[in-house]
Design a protein around this motif. Structure first.
Motif, PDB file in Angstrom:
ATOM      1  N   SER A 140      10.387   1.614  -5.696  1.00 49.81           N
ATOM      2  CA  SER A 140       9.897   1.587  -4.319  1.00 49.81           C
ATOM      3  C   SER A 140       8.523   2.261  -4.220  1.00 49.81           C
ATOM      4  CB  SER A 140      10.918   2.296  -3.422  1.00 49.81           C
ATOM      5  OG  SER A 140      10.428   2.381  -2.117  1.00 49.81           O
ATOM      6  N   ARG A 141       8.399   3.370  -4.931  1.00 48.51           N
ATOM      7  CA  ARG A 141       7.122   4.086  -4.903  1.00 48.51           C
ATOM      8  C   ARG A 141       6.031   3.255  -5.579  1.00 48.51           C
ATOM      9  NH1 ARG A 141       8.472   8.752  -7.542  1.00 48.51           N
ATOM     10  NH2 ARG A 141       9.619   9.430  -5.704  1.00 48.51           N
ATOM     11  N   ALA A 142       6.391   2.601  -6.684  1.00 48.39           N
ATOM     12  CA  ALA A 142       5.421   1.770  -7.403  1.00 48.39           C
ATOM     13  C   ALA A 142       4.960   0.595  -6.529  1.00 48.39           C
ATOM     14  CB  ALA A 142       6.035   1.258  -8.699  1.00 48.39           C
ATOM     15  N   THR A 143       5.902   0.009  -5.791  1.00 46.76           N
ATOM     16  CA  THR A 143       5.548  -1.103  -4.886  1.00 46.76           C
ATOM     17  C   THR A 143       4.566  -0.626  -3.829  1.00 46.76           C
ATOM     18  OG1 THR A 143       7.702  -2.117  -5.215  1.00 46.76           O
ATOM     19  CG2 THR A 143       6.494  -2.783  -3.253  1.00 46.76           C
ATOM     20  N   ARG A 144       4.889   0.533  -3.260  1.00 42.52           N
ATOM     21  CA  ARG A 144       4.018   1.114  -2.227  1.00 42.52           C
ATOM     22  C   ARG A 144       2.613   1.358  -2.792  1.00 42.52           C
ATOM     23  NH1 ARG A 144       3.966   4.742   2.433  1.00 42.52           N
ATOM     24  NH2 ARG A 144       2.288   6.208   1.998  1.00 42.52           N
ATOM     25  N   GLU A 145       2.559   1.915  -3.998  1.00 41.79           N
ATOM     26  CA  GLU A 145       1.256   2.190  -4.619  1.00 41.79           C
ATOM     27  C   GLU A 145       0.481   0.893  -4.876  1.00 41.79           C
ATOM     28  OE1 GLU A 145      -0.297   5.143  -5.067  1.00 41.79           O
ATOM     29  OE2 GLU A 145       1.418   5.877  -3.905  1.00 41.79           O
ATOM     30  N   ARG A 146       1.196  -0.162  -5.319  1.00 45.54           N
ATOM     31  CA  ARG A 146       0.509  -1.439  -5.562  1.00 45.54           C
ATOM     32  C   ARG A 146      -0.052  -2.007  -4.264  1.00 45.54           C
ATOM     33  NH1 ARG A 146       4.660  -3.210  -8.823  1.00 45.54           N
ATOM     34  NH2 ARG A 146       5.157  -5.007  -7.509  1.00 45.54           N
ATOM     35  N   LEU A 147       0.714  -1.873  -3.187  1.00 47.07           N
ATOM     36  CA  LEU A 147       0.230  -2.370  -1.890  1.00 47.07           C
ATOM     37  C   LEU A 147      -1.016  -1.598  -1.444  1.00 47.07           C
ATOM     38  CD1 LEU A 147       3.689  -2.799  -0.110  1.00 47.07           C
ATOM     39  CD2 LEU A 147       2.078  -4.661  -0.624  1.00 47.07           C
ATOM     40  N   LEU A 148      -0.987  -0.282  -1.637  1.00 45.49           N
ATOM     41  CA  LEU A 148      -2.143   0.519  -1.232  1.00 45.49           C
ATOM     42  C   LEU A 148      -3.371   0.179  -2.085  1.00 45.49           C
ATOM     43  CD1 LEU A 148      -0.453   4.011  -0.582  1.00 45.49           C
ATOM     44  CD2 LEU A 148      -1.331   2.398   1.122  1.00 45.49           C
ATOM     45  N   ALA A 149      -3.152   0.009  -3.403  1.00 52.89           N
ATOM     46  CA  ALA A 149      -4.279  -0.309  -4.291  1.00 52.89           C
ATOM     47  C   ALA A 149      -4.885  -1.673  -3.937  1.00 52.89           C
ATOM     48  CB  ALA A 149      -3.820  -0.293  -5.748  1.00 52.89           C
ATOM     49  N   SER A 150      -4.031  -2.656  -3.624  1.00 52.51           N
ATOM     50  CA  SER A 150      -4.538  -3.979  -3.219  1.00 52.51           C
ATOM     51  C   SER A 150      -5.345  -3.891  -1.932  1.00 52.51           C
ATOM     52  CB  SER A 150      -3.380  -4.948  -2.970  1.00 52.51           C
ATOM     53  OG  SER A 150      -2.807  -5.341  -4.171  1.00 52.51           O
ATOM     54  N   THR A 151      -4.882  -3.022  -1.030  1.00 52.09           N
ATOM     55  CA  THR A 151      -5.583  -2.873   0.251  1.00 52.09           C
ATOM     56  C   THR A 151      -6.989  -2.320   0.025  1.00 52.09           C
ATOM     57  OG1 THR A 151      -3.451  -2.427   1.288  1.00 52.09           O
ATOM     58  CG2 THR A 151      -5.409  -1.922   2.583  1.00 52.09           C
ATOM     59  N   VAL A 152      -7.097  -1.303  -0.814  1.00 50.32           N
ATOM     60  CA  VAL A 152      -8.413  -0.712  -1.102  1.00 50.32           C
ATOM     61  C   VAL A 152      -9.327  -1.766  -1.742  1.00 50.32           C
ATOM     62  CG1 VAL A 152      -9.655   1.052  -2.437  1.00 50.32           C
ATOM     63  CG2 VAL A 152      -7.500   1.625  -1.320  1.00 50.32           C
ATOM     64  N   ASP A 153      -8.798  -2.495  -2.716  1.00 43.16           N
ATOM     65  CA  ASP A 153      -9.584  -3.555  -3.369  1.00 43.16           C
ATOM     66  C   ASP A 153     -10.086  -4.584  -2.368  1.00 43.16           C
ATOM     67  OD1 ASP A 153      -9.724  -2.883  -6.016  1.00 43.16           O
ATOM     68  OD2 ASP A 153      -7.878  -3.906  -6.580  1.00 43.16           O
ATOM     69  N   LEU A 154      -9.156  -5.063  -1.548  1.00 46.74           N
ATOM     70  CA  LEU A 154      -9.527  -6.102  -0.579  1.00 46.74           C
ATOM     71  C   LEU A 154     -10.548  -5.592   0.428  1.00 46.74           C
ATOM     72  CD1 LEU A 154      -6.155  -7.939   0.094  1.00 46.74           C
ATOM     73  CD2 LEU A 154      -8.331  -9.034  -0.499  1.00 46.74           C
ATOM     74  N   LEU A 155     -10.319  -4.379   0.939  1.00 51.32           N
ATOM     75  CA  LEU A 155     -11.268  -3.816   1.912  1.00 51.32           C
ATOM     76  C   LEU A 155     -12.656  -3.708   1.298  1.00 51.32           C
ATOM     77  CD1 LEU A 155      -9.298  -0.909   3.643  1.00 51.32           C
ATOM     78  CD2 LEU A 155     -10.265  -2.919   4.769  1.00 51.32           C
ATOM     79  N   ALA A 156     -12.716  -3.183   0.067  1.00 52.58           N
ATOM     80  CA  ALA A 156     -14.019  -2.924  -0.566  1.00 52.58           C
ATOM     81  C   ALA A 156     -14.735  -4.217  -0.922  1.00 52.58           C
ATOM     82  CB  ALA A 156     -13.841  -2.053  -1.807  1.00 52.58           C
ATOM     83  N   THR A 157     -13.989  -5.242  -1.311  1.00 54.83           N
ATOM     84  CA  THR A 157     -14.647  -6.449  -1.822  1.00 54.83           C
ATOM     85  C   THR A 157     -14.714  -7.575  -0.799  1.00 54.83           C
ATOM     86  OG1 THR A 157     -12.572  -7.288  -2.749  1.00 54.83           O
ATOM     87  CG2 THR A 157     -13.955  -5.958  -4.210  1.00 54.83           C
ATOM     88  N   ARG A 158     -13.738  -7.643   0.106  1.00 55.31           N
ATOM     89  CA  ARG A 158     -13.707  -8.770   1.041  1.00 55.31           C
ATOM     90  C   ARG A 158     -13.844  -8.349   2.494  1.00 55.31           C
ATOM     91  NH1 ARG A 158     -10.622 -12.997  -0.646  1.00 55.31           N
ATOM     92  NH2 ARG A 158     -11.447 -13.926   1.260  1.00 55.31           N
ATOM     93  N   GLY A 159     -13.681  -7.064   2.762  1.00 53.25           N
ATOM     94  CA  GLY A 159     -13.911  -6.577   4.119  1.00 53.25           C
ATOM     95  C   GLY A 159     -12.674  -6.546   4.996  1.00 53.25           C
ATOM     96  N   TRP A 160     -12.860  -5.982   6.167  1.00 51.97           N
ATOM     97  CA  TRP A 160     -11.789  -5.714   7.114  1.00 51.97           C
ATOM     98  C   TRP A 160     -11.043  -6.975   7.544  1.00 51.97           C
ATOM     99  CZ3 TRP A 160      -9.225  -1.696   9.095  1.00 51.97           C
ATOM    100  CH2 TRP A 160      -8.553  -1.848  10.310  1.00 51.97           C
ATOM    101  N   ALA A 161     -11.779  -7.980   7.986  1.00 49.57           N
ATOM    102  CA  ALA A 161     -11.135  -9.173   8.556  1.00 49.57           C
ATOM    103  C   ALA A 161     -10.269  -9.880   7.521  1.00 49.57           C
ATOM    104  CB  ALA A 161     -12.187 -10.129   9.120  1.00 49.57           C
ATOM    105  N   ALA A 162     -10.710  -9.848   6.250  1.00 49.90           N
ATOM    106  CA  ALA A 162      -9.982 -10.560   5.198  1.00 49.90           C
ATOM    107  C   ALA A 162      -8.768  -9.777   4.702  1.00 49.90           C
ATOM    108  CB  ALA A 162     -10.919 -10.866   4.035  1.00 49.90           C
ATOM    109  N   THR A 163      -8.652  -8.515   5.100  1.00 53.84           N
ATOM    110  CA  THR A 163      -7.574  -7.674   4.589  1.00 53.84           C
ATOM    111  C   THR A 163      -6.354  -7.746   5.505  1.00 53.84           C
ATOM    112  OG1 THR A 163      -9.260  -6.252   3.600  1.00 53.84           O
ATOM    113  CG2 THR A 163      -7.026  -5.379   3.684  1.00 53.84           C
ATOM    114  N   THR A 164      -5.590  -8.814   5.350  1.00 51.79           N
ATOM    115  CA  THR A 164      -4.369  -8.990   6.134  1.00 51.79           C
ATOM    116  C   THR A 164      -3.179  -8.515   5.305  1.00 51.79           C
ATOM    117  OG1 THR A 164      -4.057 -11.191   5.239  1.00 51.79           O
ATOM    118  CG2 THR A 164      -5.355 -11.024   7.263  1.00 51.79           C
ATOM    119  N   VAL A 165      -2.082  -8.184   5.981  1.00 53.62           N
ATOM    120  CA  VAL A 165      -0.887  -7.731   5.258  1.00 53.62           C
ATOM    121  C   VAL A 165      -0.415  -8.830   4.307  1.00 53.62           C
ATOM    122  CG1 VAL A 165       1.499  -6.923   5.471  1.00 53.62           C
ATOM    123  CG2 VAL A 165      -0.229  -6.145   7.102  1.00 53.62           C
TER     124      VAL A 165
END
Lengths: 199, 199
Positions: A13-38
């Motif tokens: 469960s913790r690993a899943t949470r960490e993967r979700l957070l890491a994907s969010t940071v990647d998406l925000l940094a590379t594709r921006g706010w609007a593209a970062t959907t759940v």
């Protein structure tokens, strides 16, 4: 005797949470706010939509968690750099490089996206402001310690502030284009200035 | 003999367009990208939805126009400051203040919102990048002229670059909170540095 069964599940469960957070940071940094959907975050993390919603029921919950993690990491980076403070003739260049690395790295690019979005979403601003202040203090402490290791140069405090504002300016310039070549020259000129000023 | 009839209509049309653009800059700077919809822009400008769509058929058309106007205005501001360059003992402080004013003003705050949105919208990035470059050159020319009026200080070029990166850092810091008090101290310290460095 549930522990041996529960623990691996908690780890997963913790690993899943960490993967979700890491994907969010990647998406925000590379594709921006609007593209970062759940949905996109879950897809990139290789996590089902349902599992993603279990961890983060709302987009707000995801962003609050990711902001806290990003700032905690950047603040920890400043703290770690402080613990291994460079010494010797290149110490000024080294501490400036550490400060610039914090503000031109992926987490700060991701943070800038949240920062911009906060203009339309005051609740986000409430989450970021204290964390940004804490990061700013840790980064300032790092740079002051690097510029003035023995506490004999009171001007180091102001010079550290200039260094950090400059580093934030570099971070901003790097979001529109890869600014690393131009930045290297300006950064070297600033190190030269600091070296003269700290005499 | 249509001219006397057509002209006021053209004037009205131009005035409507200008009001729509001004509302867009205001909304972007104060409420951010997501909140800046064509409907809200039209409402704030006191223009009907239909008239707004006549001028700007798409959100993209509106943003392209507003980006061009904002950057043209900021570049013109740098040019105007160059034409009335301060002289005398406070000329360094004055030219730094002019550079900082450009990057902490409303148009740059609005531009930062578009800049962030460009991460999710590459077409926006294509519009901004050349304009940002042009603004950067005009601002650099202004600061170099202010720091080195007679062309005798080659170090003025690098110092002008530091000044502009610092000004962009100030601009960024001012988006999250009103940073004017803190900034005043850092800016004064930078002017002092410049004064010493330029001997």
């Amino acid at each position: 005797m549930n522990a041996p069964l529960r623990e691996p599940q908690q780890d997963r469960s913790r690993a899943t949470r960490e993967r979700l957070l890491a994907s969010t940071v990647d998406l925000l940094a590379t594709r921006g706010w609007a593209a970062t959907t759940v949905a996109k975050v879950a897809e990139d993390a290789g996590v089902s939509r349902g599992a993603a919603q279990h961890h983060f029921p709302t987009r707000e919950a995801l962003f609050t968690a990711v902001i806290e993690q990003m700032y905690d990491n950047m603040t920890a980076e400043a703290g770690a750099a402080l613990a291994e403070l460079p010494t010797g003739p290149d110490s000024i260049a080294a501490v400036v490089a550490q400060a610039v690395a914090i503000y031109t790295g992926k987490p700060f690019k991701a943070a800038l996206q949240v920062w911009s979005a906060a203009a339309s979403d005051p609740a986000l601003g409430e989450v970021i402001r204290p964390l940004e202040l804490k990061l700013g203090r840790a980064a300032h402490k790092l740079v002051v310690a690097g510029l003035d290791p023995d506490g004999s140069r009171p001007q180091a405090h102001r010079l550290a502030q200039i260094t950090l504002d400059l580093a934030r300016g570099f971070g901003l310039a790097d979001t529109l284009t890869d600014d690393s070549r131009r930045r290297a020259g300006v950064q070297a000129a600033w190190v030269e200035q600091l070296t003269v000023a700290l005499g």
